[in-house]
Design a protein around this motif. Structure first.
Motif, PDB file in Angstrom:
ATOM      1  N   GLU A 291       0.808  -1.208   0.011  1.00  0.00           N
ATOM      2  CA  GLU A 291       0.011   0.036  -0.059  1.00  0.00           C
ATOM      3  C   GLU A 291       0.764   1.367   0.077  1.00  0.00           C
ATOM      4  OE1 GLU A 291      -2.728  -0.479   3.249  1.00  0.00           O
ATOM      5  OE2 GLU A 291      -4.078  -2.110   2.419  1.00  0.00           O
ATOM      6  N   ASN A 292       1.909   1.053   0.778  1.00  0.00           N
ATOM      7  CA  ASN A 292       2.819   2.327   0.800  1.00  0.00           C
ATOM      8  C   ASN A 292       3.393   2.581  -0.466  1.00  0.00           C
ATOM      9  OD1 ASN A 292       2.253   2.957   3.490  1.00  0.00           O
ATOM     10  ND2 ASN A 292       4.028   1.694   4.205  1.00  0.00           N
ATOM     11  N   ALA A 293       3.827   1.312  -1.204  1.00  0.00           N
ATOM     12  CA  ALA A 293       4.412   1.712  -2.585  1.00  0.00           C
ATOM     13  C   ALA A 293       3.574   1.952  -3.589  1.00  0.00           C
ATOM     14  CB  ALA A 293       4.970   0.025  -3.135  1.00  0.00           C
ATOM     15  N   GLN A 294       2.243   1.738  -3.466  1.00  0.00           N
ATOM     16  CA  GLN A 294       1.097   2.104  -4.375  1.00  0.00           C
ATOM     17  C   GLN A 294       0.962   3.527  -4.065  1.00  0.00           C
ATOM     18  OE1 GLN A 294      -2.098  -0.206  -3.251  1.00  0.00           O
ATOM     19  NE2 GLN A 294      -2.216  -1.780  -5.148  1.00  0.00           N
ATOM     20  N   ARG A 295       1.209   4.217  -2.769  1.00  0.00           N
ATOM     21  CA  ARG A 295       0.964   5.554  -2.812  1.00  0.00           C
ATOM     22  C   ARG A 295       2.190   6.137  -3.388  1.00  0.00           C
ATOM     23  NH1 ARG A 295      -0.667   3.578   2.293  1.00  0.00           N
ATOM     24  NH2 ARG A 295      -2.777   3.745   2.625  1.00  0.00           N
ATOM     25  N   LYS A 296       3.461   5.589  -3.054  1.00  0.00           N
ATOM     26  CA  LYS A 296       4.700   6.298  -3.504  1.00  0.00           C
ATOM     27  C   LYS A 296       4.730   6.506  -5.228  1.00  0.00           C
ATOM     28  CE  LYS A 296       9.882   6.268  -2.944  1.00  0.00           C
ATOM     29  NZ  LYS A 296      10.877   5.389  -1.862  1.00  0.00           N
ATOM     30  N   TYR A 297       4.275   5.357  -5.821  1.00  0.00           N
ATOM     31  CA  TYR A 297       4.702   5.213  -7.282  1.00  0.00           C
ATOM     32  C   TYR A 297       3.387   5.040  -7.973  1.00  0.00           C
ATOM     33  CZ  TYR A 297       9.028   3.497  -5.496  1.00  0.00           C
ATOM     34  OH  TYR A 297      10.477   3.508  -4.907  1.00  0.00           O
ATOM     35  N   GLY A 298       2.455   5.584  -7.270  1.00  0.00           N
ATOM     36  CA  GLY A 298       1.006   5.611  -8.033  1.00  0.00           C
ATOM     37  C   GLY A 298       1.027   6.427  -9.240  1.00  0.00           C
ATOM     38  N   ASP A 299       1.785   7.479  -9.706  1.00  0.00           N
ATOM     39  CA  ASP A 299       1.873   8.006 -10.739  1.00  0.00           C
ATOM     40  C   ASP A 299       2.542   7.082 -12.064  1.00  0.00           C
ATOM     41  OD1 ASP A 299       0.957  10.037  -9.470  1.00  0.00           O
ATOM     42  OD2 ASP A 299       2.875  10.945  -9.063  1.00  0.00           O
ATOM     43  N   ASP A 300       3.148   6.014 -11.860  1.00  0.00           N
ATOM     44  CA  ASP A 300       3.679   5.311 -13.083  1.00  0.00           C
ATOM     45  C   ASP A 300       2.454   4.051 -13.303  1.00  0.00           C
ATOM     46  OD1 ASP A 300       4.966   3.151 -14.595  1.00  0.00           O
ATOM     47  OD2 ASP A 300       6.823   4.367 -13.999  1.00  0.00           O
ATOM     48  N   PRO A 301       1.710   3.990 -14.407  1.00  0.00           N
ATOM     49  CA  PRO A 301       0.644   3.040 -14.553  1.00  0.00           C
ATOM     50  C   PRO A 301       1.399   1.773 -14.422  1.00  0.00           C
ATOM     51  CG  PRO A 301       0.433   4.762 -16.112  1.00  0.00           C
ATOM     52  CD  PRO A 301       1.772   5.218 -15.307  1.00  0.00           C
TER      53      PRO A 301
ATOM     54  N   ILE B  68       4.098   0.484 -12.980  1.00  0.00           N
ATOM     55  CA  ILE B  68       4.469  -0.020 -11.760  1.00  0.00           C
ATOM     56  C   ILE B  68       3.199  -0.109 -10.725  1.00  0.00           C
ATOM     57  CG2 ILE B  68       5.642   0.670  -9.390  1.00  0.00           C
ATOM     58  CD1 ILE B  68       7.592   2.065 -11.288  1.00  0.00           C
ATOM     59  N   LEU B  69       2.281   0.524 -10.849  1.00  0.00           N
ATOM     60  CA  LEU B  69       0.997   0.435 -10.151  1.00  0.00           C
ATOM     61  C   LEU B  69       0.223  -0.871 -10.554  1.00  0.00           C
ATOM     62  CD1 LEU B  69      -0.787   1.518  -8.014  1.00  0.00           C
ATOM     63  CD2 LEU B  69      -1.942   2.985  -9.981  1.00  0.00           C
ATOM     64  N   ALA B  70       0.136  -1.278 -11.802  1.00  0.00           N
ATOM     65  CA  ALA B  70      -0.229  -2.518 -12.301  1.00  0.00           C
ATOM     66  C   ALA B  70       0.345  -3.635 -11.565  1.00  0.00           C
ATOM     67  CB  ALA B  70      -0.503  -2.627 -13.679  1.00  0.00           C
ATOM     68  N   ASP B  71       1.806  -3.608 -11.707  1.00  0.00           N
ATOM     69  CA  ASP B  71       2.325  -4.681 -10.955  1.00  0.00           C
ATOM     70  C   ASP B  71       2.193  -4.816  -9.458  1.00  0.00           C
ATOM     71  OD1 ASP B  71       3.700  -5.330 -13.173  1.00  0.00           O
ATOM     72  OD2 ASP B  71       5.238  -4.177 -13.222  1.00  0.00           O
ATOM     73  N   LEU B  72       2.007  -3.503  -8.814  1.00  0.00           N
ATOM     74  CA  LEU B  72       1.774  -3.668  -7.361  1.00  0.00           C
ATOM     75  C   LEU B  72       0.305  -4.337  -7.195  1.00  0.00           C
ATOM     76  CD1 LEU B  72       3.289  -0.309  -6.518  1.00  0.00           C
ATOM     77  CD2 LEU B  72       4.479  -2.393  -5.779  1.00  0.00           C
ATOM     78  N   MET B  73      -0.624  -3.910  -7.991  1.00  0.00           N
ATOM     79  CA  MET B  73      -1.877  -4.386  -7.810  1.00  0.00           C
ATOM     80  C   MET B  73      -1.988  -6.071  -7.867  1.00  0.00           C
ATOM     81  SD  MET B  73      -4.345  -1.343  -9.214  1.00  0.00           S
ATOM     82  CE  MET B  73      -5.846  -2.359  -8.672  1.00  0.00           C
ATOM     83  N   THR B  74      -1.071  -6.376  -8.983  1.00  0.00           N
ATOM     84  CA  THR B  74      -1.223  -7.649  -8.895  1.00  0.00           C
ATOM     85  C   THR B  74      -0.408  -8.285  -7.948  1.00  0.00           C
ATOM     86  OG1 THR B  74      -0.673  -7.727 -11.495  1.00  0.00           O
ATOM     87  CG2 THR B  74       0.086  -9.510 -10.510  1.00  0.00           C
ATOM     88  N   ILE B  75       0.689  -7.887  -7.269  1.00  0.00           N
ATOM     89  CA  ILE B  75       1.192  -8.436  -5.945  1.00  0.00           C
ATOM     90  C   ILE B  75       0.043  -8.352  -4.751  1.00  0.00           C
ATOM     91  CG2 ILE B  75       2.941  -8.088  -4.296  1.00  0.00           C
ATOM     92  CD1 ILE B  75       4.715  -7.227  -6.689  1.00  0.00           C
ATOM     93  N   ASP B  76      -0.491  -7.083  -5.077  1.00  0.00           N
ATOM     94  CA  ASP B  76      -1.552  -7.084  -3.769  1.00  0.00           C
ATOM     95  C   ASP B  76      -2.761  -8.048  -3.911  1.00  0.00           C
ATOM     96  OD1 ASP B  76      -3.002  -5.296  -1.735  1.00  0.00           O
ATOM     97  OD2 ASP B  76      -4.306  -5.599  -3.358  1.00  0.00           O
ATOM     98  N   HIS B  77      -3.199  -8.390  -4.927  1.00  0.00           N
ATOM     99  CA  HIS B  77      -3.826  -9.380  -5.406  1.00  0.00           C
ATOM    100  C   HIS B  77      -3.673 -10.955  -4.828  1.00  0.00           C
ATOM    101  CE1 HIS B  77      -6.669 -12.084  -8.059  1.00  0.00           C
ATOM    102  NE2 HIS B  77      -7.484 -11.678  -7.099  1.00  0.00           N
TER     103      HIS B  77
ATOM    104  N   ASP C 196      -4.491   5.306 -11.942  1.00  0.00           N
ATOM    105  CA  ASP C 196      -3.713   4.683 -12.937  1.00  0.00           C
ATOM    106  C   ASP C 196      -3.853   3.114 -13.002  1.00  0.00           C
ATOM    107  OD1 ASP C 196      -2.698   6.945 -14.467  1.00  0.00           O
ATOM    108  OD2 ASP C 196      -1.164   7.094 -12.870  1.00  0.00           O
ATOM    109  N   VAL C 197      -5.039   3.165 -12.200  1.00  0.00           N
ATOM    110  CA  VAL C 197      -5.112   1.316 -12.040  1.00  0.00           C
ATOM    111  C   VAL C 197      -5.877   0.676 -13.158  1.00  0.00           C
ATOM    112  CG1 VAL C 197      -5.555   1.659  -9.419  1.00  0.00           C
ATOM    113  CG2 VAL C 197      -7.227   1.801 -10.920  1.00  0.00           C
ATOM    114  N   ALA C 198      -6.421   1.264 -14.231  1.00  0.00           N
ATOM    115  CA  ALA C 198      -6.619   0.802 -15.376  1.00  0.00           C
ATOM    116  C   ALA C 198      -5.474  -0.174 -16.044  1.00  0.00           C
ATOM    117  CB  ALA C 198      -7.159   1.653 -16.229  1.00  0.00           C
ATOM    118  N   ALA C 199      -4.312   0.252 -15.613  1.00  0.00           N
ATOM    119  CA  ALA C 199      -3.333  -0.566 -16.419  1.00  0.00           C
ATOM    120  C   ALA C 199      -3.287  -2.093 -16.126  1.00  0.00           C
ATOM    121  CB  ALA C 199      -1.818  -0.142 -15.908  1.00  0.00           C
TER     122      ALA C 199
END
Length: 407
Positions: free
Chosen positions: A103-113, A115-124, A316-319
């Motif tokens: 969650e901290n990484a999503q807040r920090k790198y949320g501007d990069d679609p 990276i955010l997509a990869d982080l959401m995959t890890i989160d899932h 940018d979570v649509a990525a």
């Protein structure tokens, strides 16, 4: 006496003497046989007593062996559960720490679609790992995390949807004006996630799975329908025994590899006071699973809204939607659009036990409309997917722990 009568008399005397001798011998033989018969009867009685004593001794040894074997198995089961619970507790702690890092990484790198997509995959993936760890902990006598706030029934269903691998195949239909009490939010979400995992794993890839939320006189039903092959009678009987356990469930009895879903669901349902059944057939030939939440686990309180400050991190979570979500399957049930201000049906103001029923004047969460809308931009799609992510989190965030080991 004549001469002729003399030999006849002697012959009669001889015959009489022979007869008397034969009778005496027969009597002696009879007495001997009777004595032998009596001795044999005595020996038979002794042997019968010895047999009975041996039978009693055998039964005692068998009972002692069974008791000692059961005790050994119980000790082994308790030791196995203790080891598993200790290991799973560590894994649950690591999963929670990892969730915070993500969650901290999503807040920090949320501007990069990307990276955010990869982080959401890890989160899932982390949410699936946490669900399995929770299930093992429950089987080993552990307790789930406990929330301090309520969650709407719809958000609990979305939370369960977000904890399975094939979440994109699940559709949530219906809405009720109730929330789930804080202590039951996590158990209901875990049970519903296990049922959804079974529904997606045992049905054709891409076939949709639906959750229908319906209010009933005794509470609220969460109905899961799939289009799989269904269950045989033997499988239904085994599932019914696991979903309504009469005794402690042995970890070793769950097969290799172990099938945790029904066992975990049964333990949680018995512990928190709701019911789970899978003995019905869905309208599409698959399995219909029903979770019945009684009035005692429902409330009309409105859940706290998520912080507004977190919304800009979902731009940018649509990525992730473009990377891992396939084309949306056709829903099994055509969802019925409901108005946010639809009046509640008129019914008795109290339950069967005399308790007042909790009612609200407005829904606790908004159900997405079933009607097709205009084509949305990437930003709009990202915002909706971000809202879904926050909704799934709203049903799984825990703040305190419960159970004997934590009190």
């Amino acid at each position: 006496m004549t001469f002729a009568q003399g030999p006849l008399l002697w012959a009669l005397v001889v015959v009489a003497l022979v007869a008397v001798g034969a009778v005496l011998r027969a009597r002696r033989t009879n007495i001997g046989l009777r004595r032998q018969n009596a001795e044999l009867h005595q020996q038979r009685d002794v042997l019968q007593r010895q047999r009975d004593e041996l039978h009693v001794a055998y039964a005692g040894l068998t009972h002692q062996h069974s008791a000692e074997l059961a005790e050994v198995r119980k000790d082994a089961e308790e030791e196995t559960k203790a080891v598993l619970k200790a290991a799973v507790r560590t894994l649950q702690g690591l999963a929670d720490e990892q969730q915070v890092v993500i969650e901290n990484a999503q807040r920090k790198y949320g501007d990069d679609p990307g990276i955010l997509a990869d982080l959401m995959t890890i989160d899932h993936a982390n949410s699936q790992f946490g669900r399995r760890a929770q299930g093992i902990a429950v089987l080993c006598g552990g307790w789930l995390g406990r929330r301090e706030t309520v969650a709407s029934v719809f958000d609990v269903a979305r939370s369960a949807q977000g904890r399975i691998r094939q979440f994109d195949r699940v559709r949530v239909n219906g809405q009720v004006n109730f929330s789930v009490v804080s202590r039951a939010v996590e158990p209901v979400a875990v049970v519903l996630a296990e049922l959804l995992a079974n529904a997606t794993n045992y049905s054709a890839p891409g076939a949709p799975v639906e959750i229908n939320i319906q209010a009933v006189p005794t509470g609220v039903c969460l109905i899961v329908d799939d289009a799989g092959l269904g269950m045989g009678q033997e499988e239904k009987d085994r599932a019914a025994a696991l979903l309504a356990p009469q005794a402690a469930i042995s970890v070793s009895s769950l097969g290799i590899p172990p099938q945790f879903g029904f066992a975990v669901s049964g333990l949680l349902a018995a512990r928190y006071g709701f019911k789970v059944s899978v003995d019905s057939v869905s309208p599409y030939g698959g399995v219909r699973a029903v979770v019945l939440l009684p009035d005692e686990l429902l409330t009309g309180d409105v859940p706290s809204p998520p912080p507004v400050a977190a919304e800009h991190h979902d731009a940018d979570v649509a990525a992730l939607h473009r990377r891992q979500a396939p084309a949306s399957p056709t829903p099994l049930f055509p969802p019925v659009a409901q108005s946010a201000t639809a009046p509640q049906p008129i019914g008795p103001a109290t339950t069967s036990g005399g308790l007042p029923k909790r009612r609200r004047k407005s829904p606790v969460s908004v159900v997405p409309s079933a009607e097709p809308g205009p084509v949305r931009s990437n930003e709009e799609t990202a915002s909706r997917l971000g809202a879904f992510q926050r909704g799934t989190r709203s049903g799984r965030d825990t703040t305190t722990m419960e159970g004997p080991e934590f009190q």
